[in-house]
Scaffold this motif. Structure first.
Motif, PDB file in Angstrom:
ATOM      1  N   THR A 197       0.324  -3.790   4.461  1.00  0.00           N
ATOM      2  CA  THR A 197      -0.546  -2.450   4.743  1.00  0.00           C
ATOM      3  C   THR A 197       0.481  -1.609   5.680  1.00  0.00           C
ATOM      4  O   THR A 197       0.831  -2.299   6.786  1.00  0.00           O
ATOM      5  CB  THR A 197      -1.976  -2.824   5.341  1.00  0.00           C
ATOM      6  OG1 THR A 197      -2.432  -1.425   5.393  1.00  0.00           O
ATOM      7  CG2 THR A 197      -2.158  -3.409   6.427  1.00  0.00           C
ATOM      8  N   ASP A 223     -10.362   3.455   9.790  1.00  0.00           N
ATOM      9  CA  ASP A 223     -10.337   3.425   8.344  1.00  0.00           C
ATOM     10  C   ASP A 223      -9.399   2.258   7.823  1.00  0.00           C
ATOM     11  O   ASP A 223      -9.775   1.600   6.931  1.00  0.00           O
ATOM     12  CB  ASP A 223      -9.520   4.721   7.603  1.00  0.00           C
ATOM     13  CG  ASP A 223     -10.604   5.756   7.746  1.00  0.00           C
ATOM     14  OD1 ASP A 223     -11.917   5.452   8.201  1.00  0.00           O
ATOM     15  OD2 ASP A 223     -10.332   6.723   7.696  1.00  0.00           O
ATOM     16  N   THR A 278       0.710  -1.257  -0.015  1.00  0.00           N
ATOM     17  CA  THR A 278      -0.105  -0.074   0.025  1.00  0.00           C
ATOM     18  C   THR A 278       0.752   1.346   0.034  1.00  0.00           C
ATOM     19  O   THR A 278       0.313   2.111  -0.388  1.00  0.00           O
ATOM     20  CB  THR A 278      -0.976   0.111   1.297  1.00  0.00           C
ATOM     21  OG1 THR A 278      -0.260   0.058   2.320  1.00  0.00           O
ATOM     22  CG2 THR A 278      -1.764  -1.206   1.274  1.00  0.00           C
ATOM     23  N   ASP A 323     -11.230  -1.264   8.290  1.00  0.00           N
ATOM     24  CA  ASP A 323     -12.169  -1.205   7.562  1.00  0.00           C
ATOM     25  C   ASP A 323     -12.008  -1.432   6.079  1.00  0.00           C
ATOM     26  O   ASP A 323     -12.563  -2.360   5.250  1.00  0.00           O
ATOM     27  CB  ASP A 323     -13.277  -0.095   7.394  1.00  0.00           C
ATOM     28  CG  ASP A 323     -14.015   0.199   8.588  1.00  0.00           C
ATOM     29  OD1 ASP A 323     -14.013  -0.785   9.610  1.00  0.00           O
ATOM     30  OD2 ASP A 323     -14.529   1.229   8.750  1.00  0.00           O
ATOM     31  N   LEU A 324     -10.847  -1.112   5.589  1.00  0.00           N
ATOM     32  CA  LEU A 324     -10.098  -1.096   4.273  1.00  0.00           C
ATOM     33  C   LEU A 324      -9.768  -2.334   4.210  1.00  0.00           C
ATOM     34  O   LEU A 324      -9.868  -3.093   2.959  1.00  0.00           O
ATOM     35  CB  LEU A 324      -9.324   0.033   3.901  1.00  0.00           C
ATOM     36  CG  LEU A 324     -10.094   1.384   3.427  1.00  0.00           C
ATOM     37  CD1 LEU A 324      -8.791   2.443   3.488  1.00  0.00           C
ATOM     38  CD2 LEU A 324     -10.589   1.375   2.403  1.00  0.00           C
ATOM     39  N   LEU A 346      -7.847   8.298   4.243  1.00  0.00           N
ATOM     40  CA  LEU A 346      -9.116   8.535   3.577  1.00  0.00           C
ATOM     41  C   LEU A 346      -9.482   9.850   3.917  1.00  0.00           C
ATOM     42  O   LEU A 346     -10.655  10.190   3.330  1.00  0.00           O
ATOM     43  CB  LEU A 346     -10.010   7.468   4.341  1.00  0.00           C
ATOM     44  CG  LEU A 346     -10.165   6.184   3.716  1.00  0.00           C
ATOM     45  CD1 LEU A 346     -11.197   5.251   4.173  1.00  0.00           C
ATOM     46  CD2 LEU A 346     -10.415   6.399   2.245  1.00  0.00           C
ATOM     47  N   PHE A 393      -8.250  -0.496  -2.866  1.00  0.00           N
ATOM     48  CA  PHE A 393      -8.406  -1.653  -1.962  1.00  0.00           C
ATOM     49  C   PHE A 393      -9.711  -2.561  -2.824  1.00  0.00           C
ATOM     50  O   PHE A 393      -9.508  -3.696  -2.404  1.00  0.00           O
ATOM     51  CB  PHE A 393      -9.124  -1.043  -0.674  1.00  0.00           C
ATOM     52  CG  PHE A 393      -7.879  -1.028   0.242  1.00  0.00           C
ATOM     53  CD1 PHE A 393      -7.601  -1.934   1.404  1.00  0.00           C
ATOM     54  CD2 PHE A 393      -7.122   0.466   0.324  1.00  0.00           C
ATOM     55  CE1 PHE A 393      -6.505  -1.765   2.034  1.00  0.00           C
ATOM     56  CE2 PHE A 393      -6.132   0.407   1.197  1.00  0.00           C
ATOM     57  CZ  PHE A 393      -5.866  -0.631   1.847  1.00  0.00           C
ATOM     58  N   GLU A 394     -10.406  -1.805  -3.709  1.00  0.00           N
ATOM     59  CA  GLU A 394     -11.505  -2.762  -4.400  1.00  0.00           C
ATOM     60  C   GLU A 394     -10.548  -3.567  -5.432  1.00  0.00           C
ATOM     61  O   GLU A 394     -10.949  -4.572  -5.656  1.00  0.00           O
ATOM     62  CB  GLU A 394     -12.288  -1.893  -5.097  1.00  0.00           C
ATOM     63  CG  GLU A 394     -13.554  -2.539  -6.064  1.00  0.00           C
ATOM     64  CD  GLU A 394     -14.097  -3.572  -5.296  1.00  0.00           C
ATOM     65  OE1 GLU A 394     -14.573  -4.664  -5.966  1.00  0.00           O
ATOM     66  OE2 GLU A 394     -14.594  -3.287  -4.038  1.00  0.00           O
ATOM     67  N   ARG A 451     -12.252  -5.027   3.719  1.00  0.00           N
ATOM     68  CA  ARG A 451     -12.980  -4.946   2.531  1.00  0.00           C
ATOM     69  C   ARG A 451     -12.169  -5.800   1.519  1.00  0.00           C
ATOM     70  O   ARG A 451     -12.628  -6.391   0.608  1.00  0.00           O
ATOM     71  CB  ARG A 451     -13.110  -3.534   2.021  1.00  0.00           C
ATOM     72  CG  ARG A 451     -13.547  -3.391   0.723  1.00  0.00           C
ATOM     73  CD  ARG A 451     -15.187  -3.901   0.370  1.00  0.00           C
ATOM     74  NE  ARG A 451     -15.420  -3.595  -1.118  1.00  0.00           N
ATOM     75  CZ  ARG A 451     -16.434  -4.053  -1.706  1.00  0.00           C
ATOM     76  NH1 ARG A 451     -17.480  -4.825  -0.862  1.00  0.00           N
ATOM     77  NH2 ARG A 451     -16.912  -4.092  -2.800  1.00  0.00           N
ATOM     78  N   ARG A 504      -9.980   4.061  -2.152  1.00  0.00           N
ATOM     79  CA  ARG A 504     -10.908   3.075  -2.083  1.00  0.00           C
ATOM     80  C   ARG A 504     -10.987   2.141  -3.262  1.00  0.00           C
ATOM     81  O   ARG A 504     -11.238   1.012  -3.201  1.00  0.00           O
ATOM     82  CB  ARG A 504     -12.499   3.817  -1.927  1.00  0.00           C
ATOM     83  CG  ARG A 504     -12.658   4.316  -0.490  1.00  0.00           C
ATOM     84  CD  ARG A 504     -14.202   4.557  -0.437  1.00  0.00           C
ATOM     85  NE  ARG A 504     -14.499   5.045   0.922  1.00  0.00           N
ATOM     86  CZ  ARG A 504     -14.563   6.636   1.350  1.00  0.00           C
ATOM     87  NH1 ARG A 504     -14.285   7.491   0.353  1.00  0.00           N
ATOM     88  NH2 ARG A 504     -14.723   6.951   2.666  1.00  0.00           N
TER      89      ARG A 504
END
Length: 467
Positions: free
Chosen positions: A233, A425, A200, A428-429, A205, A217-218, A432, A214
């Motif tokens: 990360t 954040d 990363t 959560d990322l 964010l 990470f998608e 995801r 975002r």
């Protein structure tokens, strides 16, 4: 030592990762990726506070052979192909150093912060470098100002095109734009057969481009559909708990209020590579009818980044340049570096600021606070600390700064925001992205992510992990 990660299969076509920095520490990112005879480094940063716990500002590595001392304490990789051949040979013959053979196919630089590139001066100039166009300008800036001897004019550099795959050895590298408190930040998806290593770099964010983070990470989540994904990360703010943070818009609103009521001079102190913050102050100056005044090094960096930012290009047209008194004290050319000399005639000086203090917002670096003796600002002069040195209350220089603030009876405001994502954040990322393996790094509390991804690695420095 080689550790086979549980649940994954090693072998001749496995991926090996060795971490030489950013392990239970913030900074010093340099990770060796090895796959099918290809050797890549993910960043090559210098650890904060001098490179290792064994040195300080007063105790430094041997000037004639820094590599030897850093190798001794495990802060540099023992790879002969990384260093100038003559130095590598000297290390082996004179000091009995054991260096691994093999060439380095490239160093991928995520961005231009020192903890991600700061050991490059020790690297042989023939080692290929890969980076964004913005990061290249940062490294050229450090060469021009003399802060680092990077010799960028001698190095083979490939500038990434955003989201375009390139092949390096037996790996595919996809550079992905992200968001941080510097232009040109990239993350990388490195495809090595059936395994994808995802790095990363640094991210947040609450900056100007959360959509980039975002999207990155998608992409990681999608990558898992056809590959085992190993996510490296950053976790700078893990363990902090707090999610207190401002957006750049909120910083601008607060700064406008402060400057709008300031009776005299306003001093600012932002990090020289943070052009988002510079643009905030330039807009505030515009709105409050003041002139932003930059030191030459800040103007130089702003001009370099203006190539990539049309708003910055417009805003700096209204800025002035300030020269501190150096050397002879007579503003003579020999007192200044080459990039500063072009301002000898046009630059503002202490007497100009003192004559009309209410007209200006002056960027003044910590190392030049002595100019205040000559400017002699009136009480309630405003000082806005916004990311420049000293970095925080843990920095010994913070006490020094506070003495200047107190003795000149200035009104001190800290208006800043972290350059890194909050723990919430990050969590959560990561969830995801749902990687096959999670590797928290660049953190003093990587254990804060334990339990969210089944296979989470607790790193040890210098250990090789096989995926």
């Amino acid at each position: 030592m080689v550790v086979l990660v549980p649940g994954l299969h090693g072998g001749s076509m496995s991926v090996k990762l060795t971490f030489y920095g950013a392990v239970n520490e913030i900074g010093g990112s340099k990770t060796l990726l090895q796959y099918n005879s290809t050797n890549l480094f993910l960043d090559f940063g210098k650890d904060f506070f001098g490179g290792t716990d064994h040195f300080s500002d007063r105790l430094r590595p041997a000037a004639y052979l820094q590599i030897r001392d850093y190798l001794r304490f495990g802060n540099l990789p023992p790879m002969a192909g990384l260093y100038p051949p003559a130095q590598a040979q000297f290390l082996q013959q004179e000091f009995g150093a054991t260096l691994d053979t093999g060439k380095v196919d490239g160093i991928l630089l995520s961005h231009g912060h020192i903890d991600h590139f700061g050991f490059l001066p020790l690297v042989d100039v023939n080692v290929p470098l890969y980076m964004s166009a913005e990061t290249l300008e940062v490294l050229r800036f450090f060469d021009e100002t003399g802060e680092f001897d990077l010799r960028m004019d001698q190095r083979p550099v490939t500038v990434f095109e955003h989201d375009k795959v390139i092949h390096i050895g037996n790996c595919e590298v996809l550079p992905v734009r992200s968001d941080h408190d510097i232009l040109g930040i990239l993350g990388f998806i490195v495809r090595c057969g059936v395994t994808s290593i995802i790095y990363t770099g640094d991210y947040r964010l609450h900056g100007k481009h959360p959509e980039r983070v975002r999207t990155f990470f998608e992409l990681m989540r999608q990558e898992k559909q056809h590959a085992r994904t190993v996510l490296l990360t950053e976790g700078t703010r893990l363990g902090f708990g707090s999610i207190d943070q401002l957006t750049e818009g909120e910083i601008q609103e607060l700064a406008t209020r402060v400057v709008g009521t300031a009776p005299g001079l306003v001093l600012t102190n932002y990090y020289i590579l943070d052009t988002d913050r510079l643009k905030v102050f330039l807009r505030v100056a515009e709105k409050t009818g003041r002139t932003m005044v930059l030191q030459p090094q800040h103007m130089l960096m702003a001009r370099k980044f203006a190539r990539f930012d049309s708003e910055l290009e417009r805003l700096i047209r209204n800025a002035e340049v300030y020269l501190v008194r150096r050397g002879s004290g007579k503003y003579l050319a020999p007192d200044y570096r080459l990039f500063e000399q072009e301002y000898l005639v046009t630059a503002l000086r202490a007497t100009d600021i003192a004559a009309e203090p209410g007209k200006y917002m002056l960027q003044l670096d910590f190392s030049d606070l002595g100019e205040l003796v000559e400017i002699n600002p009136v009480p309630h002069t405003v000082f806005i600390q916004s990311g420049g040195e000293p970095l925080g209350q843990y920095d010994p220089n913070y006490t020094v700064l506070m003495k200047w603030v107190k003795d000149f009876r200035m009104d001190f405001y800290r208006i800043a925001t972290p350059g890194h994502a909050s723990e919430l954040d990050i969590r959560d990322l990561v969830m995801r992205a749902d990687p096959s393996v999670l590797v928290p790094m660049h953190s003093k509390a990587p254990e804060a992510l334990n339990g969210y991804i089944k296979d989470t690695i607790a790193l040890k420095k210098g250990v090789t992990y096989e995926f």
